[in-house]
Scaffold this active site. Structure first.
Site, PDB file in Angstrom:
ATOM      1  N   ALA A  21       6.377   6.344   0.403  1.00  0.00           N
ATOM      2  CA  ALA A  21       6.978   5.086  -0.031  1.00  0.00           C
ATOM      3  C   ALA A  21       7.031   4.074   1.113  1.00  0.00           C
ATOM      4  O   ALA A  21       6.882   2.872   0.897  1.00  0.00           O
ATOM      5  CB  ALA A  21       8.371   5.335  -0.580  1.00  0.00           C
ATOM      6  N   HIS A  91       2.186   7.363  -4.889  1.00  0.00           N
ATOM      7  CA  HIS A  91       3.115   7.653  -3.785  1.00  0.00           C
ATOM      8  C   HIS A  91       4.362   8.344  -4.289  1.00  0.00           C
ATOM      9  O   HIS A  91       4.726   8.264  -5.455  1.00  0.00           O
ATOM     10  CB  HIS A  91       3.476   6.373  -3.009  1.00  0.00           C
ATOM     11  CG  HIS A  91       4.531   5.523  -3.654  1.00  0.00           C
ATOM     12  ND1 HIS A  91       5.877   5.777  -3.523  1.00  0.00           N
ATOM     13  CD2 HIS A  91       4.440   4.420  -4.430  1.00  0.00           C
ATOM     14  CE1 HIS A  91       6.571   4.858  -4.180  1.00  0.00           C
ATOM     15  NE2 HIS A  91       5.717   4.028  -4.756  1.00  0.00           N
ATOM     16  N   CYS A  92       4.988   9.066  -3.368  1.00  0.00           N
ATOM     17  CA  CYS A  92       6.320   9.619  -3.579  1.00  0.00           C
ATOM     18  C   CYS A  92       7.120   9.216  -2.344  1.00  0.00           C
ATOM     19  O   CYS A  92       6.766   8.243  -1.679  1.00  0.00           O
ATOM     20  CB  CYS A  92       6.276  11.128  -3.828  1.00  0.00           C
ATOM     21  SG  CYS A  92       5.401  12.092  -2.577  1.00  0.00           S
ATOM     22  N   VAL A  93       8.163   9.912  -2.007  1.00  0.00           N
ATOM     23  CA  VAL A  93       8.950   9.513  -0.837  1.00  0.00           C
ATOM     24  C   VAL A  93       8.163   9.741   0.453  1.00  0.00           C
ATOM     25  O   VAL A  93       8.012   8.833   1.268  1.00  0.00           O
ATOM     26  CB  VAL A  93      10.311  10.250  -0.792  1.00  0.00           C
ATOM     27  CG1 VAL A  93      11.059   9.947   0.513  1.00  0.00           C
ATOM     28  CG2 VAL A  93      11.166   9.856  -1.986  1.00  0.00           C
TER      29      VAL A  93
END
Length: 192
Positions: A21, A91-93
């Protein structure tokens, strides 16, 4: 470990990108020509830009989370965007587990890569890729369903079942003593 990798955008194919992110910034989205974003976080809002379509899937990075219910939906969306000349960022974190899992599922479905090939393809482009073991189980089931075979299996380890592609990492992990009775536990297993 190169912590700068966490803030970079990795190019998986000519139209598919993977990141954390923290890397999702307006200038980077424009520089890469990204037209669509798949956000796999619980808490991070979508980037609001003109001509940028965002999909958010609220899912946690936990072995029990049912990410597989989104494999086809996300893979089909990535392919549809590509067929229309667009580019997708997933995306993720951290850009390690959830987003990597979706990219791997896409490569299996649309590039006909085996699970093992898709994993190493992503890992080569983003070395921090490391789906959790629950996601591995789901990817193994998905590979069997769409390709009719399995290239990766879960194996026993001192940490419990792990995908066989993690065996070398497990062998190199450091242990430390946790009590006077000589019980040992791993130092920060990477798959949670």
């Amino acid at each position: 470990m190169d912590f700068a990798m966490f803030s970079q955008i990795a190019q998986i194919t000519d139209h598919l990108f993977l990141s954390s992110a923290a890397a999702v910034k307006t200038d980077r989205i424009r520089n890469y020509g990204i037209t669509h974003v798949i956000n796999l976080t619980l808490e991070i809002p979508n980037l609001n830009l003109p001509n940028l379509e965002c999909i958010q899937i609220h899912i946690e990075d936990a072995p029990h989370a049912r990410l597989s219910v989104y494999f086809d939906r996300c893979a089909d969306k990535i392919n549809d965007v590509h067929m229309r000349g667009g580019r997708t960022l997933v995306h993720c974190v951290a850009g390690v587990s959830r987003s990597a899992t979706i990219c791997i599922a896409y490569l299996m479905k649309y590039h006909r890569m085996s699970l093992e090939q898709a994993y190493y393809h992503c890992k080569k482009r983003r070395p921090v890729v490391h789906p959790n073991c629950g996601f591995w189980r789901q990817l193994i089931d998905y590979e069997r369903r769409i390709l009719g075979r399995n290239s990766v299996k879960m194996v026993s380890s001192s940490f419990g079942p792990i995908p066989e592609v993690y065996q070398e990492e497990v062998r190199n992990m450091v242990y430390f003593q946790t009590s006077r009775r000589n019980h040992y536990r791993p130092a920060l297993p990477p798959w949670r």
